[in-house]
Design a protein around this motif. Structure first.
Motif, mmCIF file in Angstrom:
data_model
loop_
_atom_site.group_PDB
_atom_site.id
_atom_site.type_symbol
_atom_site.label_atom_id
_atom_site.label_comp_id
_atom_site.label_asym_id
_atom_site.label_seq_id
_atom_site.Cartn_x
_atom_site.Cartn_y
_atom_site.Cartn_z
ATOM 1 N N ASP A 159 0.841 -1.192 0.000
ATOM 2 C CA ASP A 159 0.000 0.000 0.000
ATOM 3 C C ASP A 159 0.881 1.249 0.000
ATOM 4 O OD1 ASP A 159 -2.303 -1.518 0.043
ATOM 5 O OD2 ASP A 159 -2.486 -1.452 2.221
ATOM 6 N N PRO A 160 0.422 2.298 -0.692
ATOM 7 C CA PRO A 160 1.279 3.484 -0.829
ATOM 8 C C PRO A 160 1.208 4.423 0.369
ATOM 9 C CG PRO A 160 -0.761 3.852 -1.998
ATOM 10 C CD PRO A 160 -0.815 2.425 -1.486
ATOM 11 N N GLU A 161 2.277 5.179 0.524
ATOM 12 C CA GLU A 161 2.249 6.386 1.342
ATOM 13 C C GLU A 161 1.797 7.475 0.380
ATOM 14 O OE1 GLU A 161 5.646 9.375 2.944
ATOM 15 O OE2 GLU A 161 5.919 7.251 3.432
ATOM 16 N N VAL A 162 0.829 8.290 0.772
ATOM 17 C CA VAL A 162 0.222 9.266 -0.124
ATOM 18 C C VAL A 162 0.389 10.671 0.432
ATOM 19 C CG1 VAL A 162 -1.918 9.990 -1.275
ATOM 20 C CG2 VAL A 162 -1.505 7.559 -0.827
ATOM 21 N N VAL A 163 0.885 11.579 -0.407
ATOM 22 C CA VAL A 163 0.989 12.992 -0.061
ATOM 23 C C VAL A 163 0.256 13.776 -1.128
ATOM 24 C CG1 VAL A 163 2.552 14.959 0.238
ATOM 25 C CG2 VAL A 163 3.207 12.703 1.116
ATOM 26 N N GLN A 164 -0.785 14.500 -0.716
ATOM 27 C CA GLN A 164 -1.538 15.337 -1.648
ATOM 28 C C GLN A 164 -0.858 16.687 -1.763
ATOM 29 O OE1 GLN A 164 -4.575 14.973 -3.641
ATOM 30 N NE2 GLN A 164 -3.521 16.792 -4.398
#
Length: 195
Positions: free
Chosen positions: A177-182
């Motif tokens: 699963d990804p680490e997500v930064v908007q």
């Protein structure tokens, strides 16, 4: 010891450049904010939003060596021997330029992806090795030498172009699963490679 990761900016439909190698709007996020992030190249300034700045600092400050393919190296003219990440560059090529030692004294030219990764790890020490080439990334993934796939996904559809990933000879590859930064003009995704 650091990780071996890849990082590319990609269109929503999976391309890292248009068919003519032009990145077009892909790099807009590097200038879409008010927060300055230092660059290792005097001619390049990053001005991004705060969320992208934290991610970009982590990537650039953590890199000890960067790997590029010969095609990207030629397109950028070797970044003038000052890659924006501020790290030494290792170029995968069968034939280094004849004037390499004079024009690019901090760049290392190596034949083959495994040798490039090994040399980049030696240069990087405890820091990360970042691959900035689609073809080299695909080969490293196939060889089991890649720890993490990083994508800065931008809101543009190219319809055709140069893909980040095309055919993987060994078939599909599962990622964690990804680490997500908007961020502004980009969503930054970091996927650990499942072993």
């Amino acid at each position: 010891m650091g990780k071996v990761l890849s990082h590319m900016t990609m269109s929503l439909d999976g391309y890292i450049a248009q068919p003519d190698d032009n990145p077009a709007e892909l790099f807009e996020w590097y200038g879409a904010g008010d927060t300055s992030v230092p660059s290792g190249n005097d001619d390049i300034e990053f001005r991004v939003d705060e969320a992208s700045a934290a991610m970009l600092r982590e990537l650039t400050e953590g890199v000890g060596a960067l790997i590029a393919g010969r095609r990207l190296f030629d397109i950028t003219d070797g970044w003038g021997d000052q890659h924006p990440a501020g790290s030494p560059v290792v170029v995968v090529t069968h034939r280094p330029p004849s004037d390499a030692a004079e024009r690019w004294p901090t760049t290392t030219f190596v034949d083959g992806v495994p040798a490039a990764i090994e040399r980049a790890k030696q240069i990087a020490g405890d820091k990360d090795v970042t691959i900035a080439s689609a073809n080299v990334t695909q080969q490293a993934l196939e060889l089991g030498l890649l720890d993490e796939v990083c994508v800065s996904l931008v809101p543009v559809l190219f319809g055709s172009g140069i893909p980040y990933f095309s055919t993987l000879p060994g078939g599909h590859q599962l990622l964690e699963d990804p680490e997500v930064v908007q961020g502004r003009r980009a969503v930054h995704l970091r996927y650990p490679v499942r072993r």
